[in-house]
Design an enzyme around this catalytic site. Structure first.
Site, PDB file in Angstrom:
ATOM      1  N   GLY A   1       0.788  -1.224   0.000  1.00  0.00           N
ATOM      2  CA  GLY A   1       0.000   0.000   0.000  1.00  0.00           C
ATOM      3  C   GLY A   1       0.821   1.276   0.000  1.00  0.00           C
ATOM      4  O   GLY A   1       0.265   2.362  -0.013  1.00  0.00           O
TER       5      GLY A   1
ATOM      6  N   HIS B   1      14.410  12.600 -14.009  1.00  0.00           N
ATOM      7  CA  HIS B   1      13.864  11.298 -13.621  1.00  0.00           C
ATOM      8  C   HIS B   1      13.322  11.330 -12.192  1.00  0.00           C
ATOM      9  O   HIS B   1      13.845  12.050 -11.346  1.00  0.00           O
ATOM     10  CB  HIS B   1      14.946  10.215 -13.727  1.00  0.00           C
ATOM     11  CG  HIS B   1      15.126   9.705 -15.124  1.00  0.00           C
ATOM     12  ND1 HIS B   1      16.300   9.153 -15.555  1.00  0.00           N
ATOM     13  CD2 HIS B   1      14.276   9.664 -16.176  1.00  0.00           C
ATOM     14  CE1 HIS B   1      16.159   8.777 -16.816  1.00  0.00           C
ATOM     15  NE2 HIS B   1      14.942   9.090 -17.222  1.00  0.00           N
TER      16      HIS B   1
ATOM     17  N   HIS C   1      15.319  11.326  -9.079  1.00  0.00           N
ATOM     18  CA  HIS C   1      16.108  12.534  -8.819  1.00  0.00           C
ATOM     19  C   HIS C   1      15.243  13.744  -8.478  1.00  0.00           C
ATOM     20  O   HIS C   1      15.713  14.666  -7.822  1.00  0.00           O
ATOM     21  CB  HIS C   1      17.020  12.827 -10.014  1.00  0.00           C
ATOM     22  CG  HIS C   1      18.001  11.716 -10.250  1.00  0.00           C
ATOM     23  ND1 HIS C   1      19.319  11.800  -9.885  1.00  0.00           N
ATOM     24  CD2 HIS C   1      17.821  10.475 -10.747  1.00  0.00           C
ATOM     25  CE1 HIS C   1      19.923  10.645 -10.168  1.00  0.00           C
ATOM     26  NE2 HIS C   1      19.032   9.824 -10.690  1.00  0.00           N
TER      27      HIS C   1
ATOM     28  N   ASP D   1      23.376  10.898 -13.363  1.00  0.00           N
ATOM     29  CA  ASP D   1      23.263   9.667 -14.159  1.00  0.00           C
ATOM     30  C   ASP D   1      23.862   9.979 -15.521  1.00  0.00           C
ATOM     31  O   ASP D   1      23.566  11.019 -16.103  1.00  0.00           O
ATOM     32  CB  ASP D   1      21.797   9.293 -14.367  1.00  0.00           C
ATOM     33  CG  ASP D   1      21.149   8.756 -13.105  1.00  0.00           C
ATOM     34  OD1 ASP D   1      21.840   8.706 -12.063  1.00  0.00           O
ATOM     35  OD2 ASP D   1      19.966   8.390 -13.159  1.00  0.00           O
TER      36      ASP D   1
ATOM     37  N   ASP E   1      28.084   7.603 -11.135  1.00  0.00           N
ATOM     38  CA  ASP E   1      26.939   6.697 -11.326  1.00  0.00           C
ATOM     39  C   ASP E   1      27.380   5.234 -11.460  1.00  0.00           C
ATOM     40  O   ASP E   1      28.113   4.900 -12.377  1.00  0.00           O
ATOM     41  CB  ASP E   1      26.209   7.179 -12.594  1.00  0.00           C
ATOM     42  CG  ASP E   1      25.070   6.281 -13.051  1.00  0.00           C
ATOM     43  OD1 ASP E   1      24.712   5.330 -12.334  1.00  0.00           O
ATOM     44  OD2 ASP E   1      24.541   6.555 -14.150  1.00  0.00           O
TER      45      ASP E   1
ATOM     46  N   ALA F   1       7.877   7.281 -20.428  1.00  0.00           N
ATOM     47  CA  ALA F   1       7.398   8.612 -20.824  1.00  0.00           C
ATOM     48  C   ALA F   1       8.548   9.611 -20.873  1.00  0.00           C
ATOM     49  O   ALA F   1       8.559  10.514 -21.701  1.00  0.00           O
ATOM     50  CB  ALA F   1       6.325   9.082 -19.848  1.00  0.00           C
ATOM     51  N   SER F   2       9.527   9.430 -19.992  1.00  0.00           N
ATOM     52  CA  SER F   2      10.594  10.428 -19.924  1.00  0.00           C
ATOM     53  C   SER F   2      11.643  10.256 -21.014  1.00  0.00           C
ATOM     54  O   SER F   2      12.487  11.118 -21.202  1.00  0.00           O
ATOM     55  CB  SER F   2      11.277  10.353 -18.558  1.00  0.00           C
ATOM     56  OG  SER F   2      11.822   9.058 -18.379  1.00  0.00           O
TER      57      SER F   2
ATOM     58  N   SER G   1      20.527   1.041 -22.522  1.00  0.00           N
ATOM     59  CA  SER G   1      20.532   1.644 -21.190  1.00  0.00           C
ATOM     60  C   SER G   1      20.914   3.116 -21.265  1.00  0.00           C
ATOM     61  O   SER G   1      21.565   3.569 -22.203  1.00  0.00           O
ATOM     62  CB  SER G   1      21.516   0.888 -20.307  1.00  0.00           C
ATOM     63  OG  SER G   1      21.689   1.580 -19.091  1.00  0.00           O
TER      64      SER G   1
ATOM     65  N   HIS H   1      22.723   4.312 -18.790  1.00  0.00           N
ATOM     66  CA  HIS H   1      23.836   4.404 -17.835  1.00  0.00           C
ATOM     67  C   HIS H   1      25.126   3.836 -18.427  1.00  0.00           C
ATOM     68  O   HIS H   1      25.097   2.889 -19.208  1.00  0.00           O
ATOM     69  CB  HIS H   1      23.487   3.652 -16.545  1.00  0.00           C
ATOM     70  CG  HIS H   1      22.287   4.199 -15.851  1.00  0.00           C
ATOM     71  ND1 HIS H   1      22.359   5.192 -14.906  1.00  0.00           N
ATOM     72  CD2 HIS H   1      20.970   3.910 -15.978  1.00  0.00           C
ATOM     73  CE1 HIS H   1      21.140   5.478 -14.468  1.00  0.00           C
ATOM     74  NE2 HIS H   1      20.276   4.708 -15.103  1.00  0.00           N
TER      75      HIS H   1
ATOM     76  N   HIS I   1      24.887   5.915  -6.486  1.00  0.00           N
ATOM     77  CA  HIS I   1      23.792   5.469  -7.344  1.00  0.00           C
ATOM     78  C   HIS I   1      23.959   4.000  -7.719  1.00  0.00           C
ATOM     79  O   HIS I   1      24.269   3.652  -8.861  1.00  0.00           O
ATOM     80  CB  HIS I   1      23.741   6.325  -8.615  1.00  0.00           C
ATOM     81  CG  HIS I   1      22.386   6.339  -9.262  1.00  0.00           C
ATOM     82  ND1 HIS I   1      21.773   5.202  -9.703  1.00  0.00           N
ATOM     83  CD2 HIS I   1      21.543   7.349  -9.536  1.00  0.00           C
ATOM     84  CE1 HIS I   1      20.599   5.527 -10.219  1.00  0.00           C
ATOM     85  NE2 HIS I   1      20.433   6.821 -10.123  1.00  0.00           N
TER      86      HIS I   1
HETATM   87 ZN   LIG Z   1      18.912   7.779 -11.468  1.00  0.00          ZN
HETATM   88 ZN   LIG Z   2      18.217   8.957 -14.531  1.00  0.00          ZN
END
Ligand SMILES: [Zn+2]
Ligand SMILES: [Zn+2]
Length: 555
Positions: free
Chosen positions: A48, A75, A78, A163, A195, A232-233, A366, A368, A390
């Site tokens: 929940g 993101h 962040h 990142d 990162d 979406a981002s 990715s 990253h 991170h």
């Molecule tokens: Zn991140």
């Molecule tokens: Zn990020």
């Protein structure tokens, strides 16, 4: 104060030993800069809970020292905690245009009332914040307008990558600012925070362009509608879908609340460039013939309420999956979401769609850096000290090993933890104590009011259900005048367990009789007697431990 006594502190408040809720404090004497204020999505056992944010006790206690919060990119891990953090500390924000656009959207969504000073940074930029001079430099990542920062302090430069990855052919043509990084390295960097998300992965992370090529190839083959699900981002990926649609003479509709939100913000701020008439409303696009249609949607993680999942389950009001549709899931499941994604894919296949997903290479890369890029970062910046950030613990260790490989001495590498203070003086660095840090659970409007006890209750309710025992007792004689009645939910199917229920009532009666004989009148004692005896009996009978809630009424 002489330079010898000065102190520079780096205190991670989130993002160490975990992926998410990133937040780092950089403190020089009586001035603090905060980097990022992210959230983390709840773990499975946090029933929940909507989200988890960092414990910011340290920031609240040192409110007056804080000069600002730097946001590296837009993101959720962040920016997601900002609405809660800014309630408690009202300080200026620094970030790029898209990041600030997303932050403003987020604050509006949460009906945030206070006025916050936002400073839009256009990298490469150098900004004076208090005694700090902060250089903002561009990095590549899975959302446009991501930055890293170099914070110059009297004791040296603190460099935080945010990142990042190094993409030599980024979709927007803006490569990471390698020159700035090299320049920082030449001038000397005291400590690098970098990162660690992909520190286990060998080689280089592929360019986002690769996904563009895959998208084009899929578009060139598809006969019917094309439905693309992604984050979406990931505006660059969305741009590439629009580009492919344009190239192959299709129109595009955008579905899903967060997708529509981000696309609007990105369009308004100029981060998406779309030829006129390419973007259409869903109602209008449904009138076109199938081979002209592209739908971009949320749901790449199989989230139960997302648009793609609803389409897959035939629950979407406007989009029905039909044979001939091609569904492209251009994302990998975030750990924990695999089951949801797999279920969505199964349902899409059942509806007759061709589904292209993770297993086929090139539908996702990715955001990253992999090992070779992490080493490149270390070699460019050449820091004296290194703090991997991170990442979960193993990522931090892998990253530390990479740092050793490129020549950073073991004793200059700090594996921190949330709340751990890394202290720098003129010629030394060490771990120095701890400040309060941890998880704050957010459930709806409640921030931090759900603790372990509430979670334990939710777990018990979810696993074994609940039994409510209602008894009415005479105030004078302690005689039972009505009941006990037992109401249960999620425990056993009552109609098939009448015998068990009758036995349970008898057990409760016995417990009450015993209390009466022993002249126990304390309600709490009576209640716990009922709870214990009944609990024991039910466990013997069923091996289940439902929550038992005795309600005693006096007349
Ligand atoms: Zn991140
Ligand atoms: Zn990020």
């Amino acid at each position: 104060m002489s330079k010898n006594e000065q102190k520079l502190l780096i205190i991670p408040l989130g993002g160490i030993g975990e992926i998410g809720k990133n937040m780092t404090v950089v403190q020089y004497e009586k001035e603090i800069l905060v980097i990022d204020a992210g959230l983390m999505f709840p773990e499975e056992e946090m029933l929940g809970i909507d989200m988890v944010i960092p414990d910011i006790t340290y920031l609240v206690e040192n409110k007056d020292l804080i000069k600002g919060i730097i946001i590296t990119h837009g993101h959720e891990d962040h920016i997601g905690a900002l609405p809660y953090v800014l309630q408690q500390i009202n300080v200026p924000l620094y970030g790029t245009r898209l990041t600030m656009g997303l932050v403003e959207g987020k604050l509006k969504e949460t009906k945030f009332k206070k006025n916050i000073a936002t400073n839009v940074i256009k990298p490469p930029a150098s900004v004076k914040i208090g005694t700090f001079t902060v250089d903002f430099f561009r990095v590549n990542h899975s959302i446009p307008d991501s930055i890293g920062v170099a914070i110059h302090t009297p004791l040296g430069t603190v460099c935080h990558t945010g990142d990042f990855k190094f993409d030599q052919t980024p979709v927007d043509g803006r490569i990471a600012d390698l020159h700035k990084l090299a320049e920082l390295g030449t001038r000397g960097v005291l400590v690098l925070l970098s990162d660690s998300t992909n520190a286990e992965r060998q080689g280089y992370t592929m360019s986002e362009k690769v996904v563009g090529n895959t998208i084009e190839e899929i578009f060139s083959r598809a006969k019917g509608r094309i439905i693309v699900a992604t984050f979406a981002s990931n505006i660059h990926r969305i741009q590439q879908v629009f580009d492919a649609a344009f190239k192959f003479g299709r129109k595009v509709a955008v579905v899903g609340r967060s997708m529509v939100n981000v696309v609007n913000i990105a369009l308004n701020l100029g981060y998406l460039s779309i030829p006129k008439d390419l973007l259409m409303e869903l109602d209008d696009i449904n009138k076109l013939s199938k081979e002209k249609v592209v739908i971009i949607t949320t749901g790449s993680q199989g989230e139960p309420m997302s648009a793609l999942t609803r389409m897959a389950m035939c629950e979407h009001k406007k989009v029905e999956i039909i044979p001939g549709d091609t569904v492209l899931i251009a994302a990998t499941p975030i750990p924990g979401n695999e089951k949801f994604v797999a279920r969505t894919i199964d349902h899409l296949f059942k509806q007759g769609a061709e589904v292209i997903y993770e297993a086929i290479s090139g539908v996702h890369v990715s955001g990253h850096a992999s090992q070779e890029e992490l080493k490149l970062m270390l070699n460019l910046v050449k820091p004296k000290y290194f703090i991997p950030v991170h990442g979960e613990y193993r990522h931090l260790i892998h990253h530390a090993n990479l740092a050793k490989e490129v020549g950073i001495p073991q004793e200059n590498i700090f594996i921190a933890e949330n709340g751990r203070v890394v202290e720098f003086t003129k010629d030394a660095a060490r771990m120095a104590g701890k400040v309060t840090a941890g998880k704050v659970l957010v459930d709806g409007l409640g921030v931090g009011d759900v603790g372990n006890i509430v979670l334990r209750d939710r777990k018990q309710l979810a696993q074994d259900g609940i039994l409510i025992v209602v008894v009415t007792i005479d105030k004078e004689t302690a005689e039972v005048v009505a009941g006990p009645d037992i109401i249960s939910r999620g425990f056993v199917y009552v109609r098939e367990s009448e015998e068990l229920m009758e036995q349970s009532r008898e057990i409760v009666r016995q417990a009450l009789r015993k209390c009466q004989e022993e002249e126990i009148t304390e309600w709490s004692t009576i209640k716990s007697q009922v709870r214990d005896t009944l609990g024991k009996f039910l466990f013997e009978q069923t091996r289940r431990r439902p929550m038992i809630l005795p309600i005693i009424m006096e007349v």
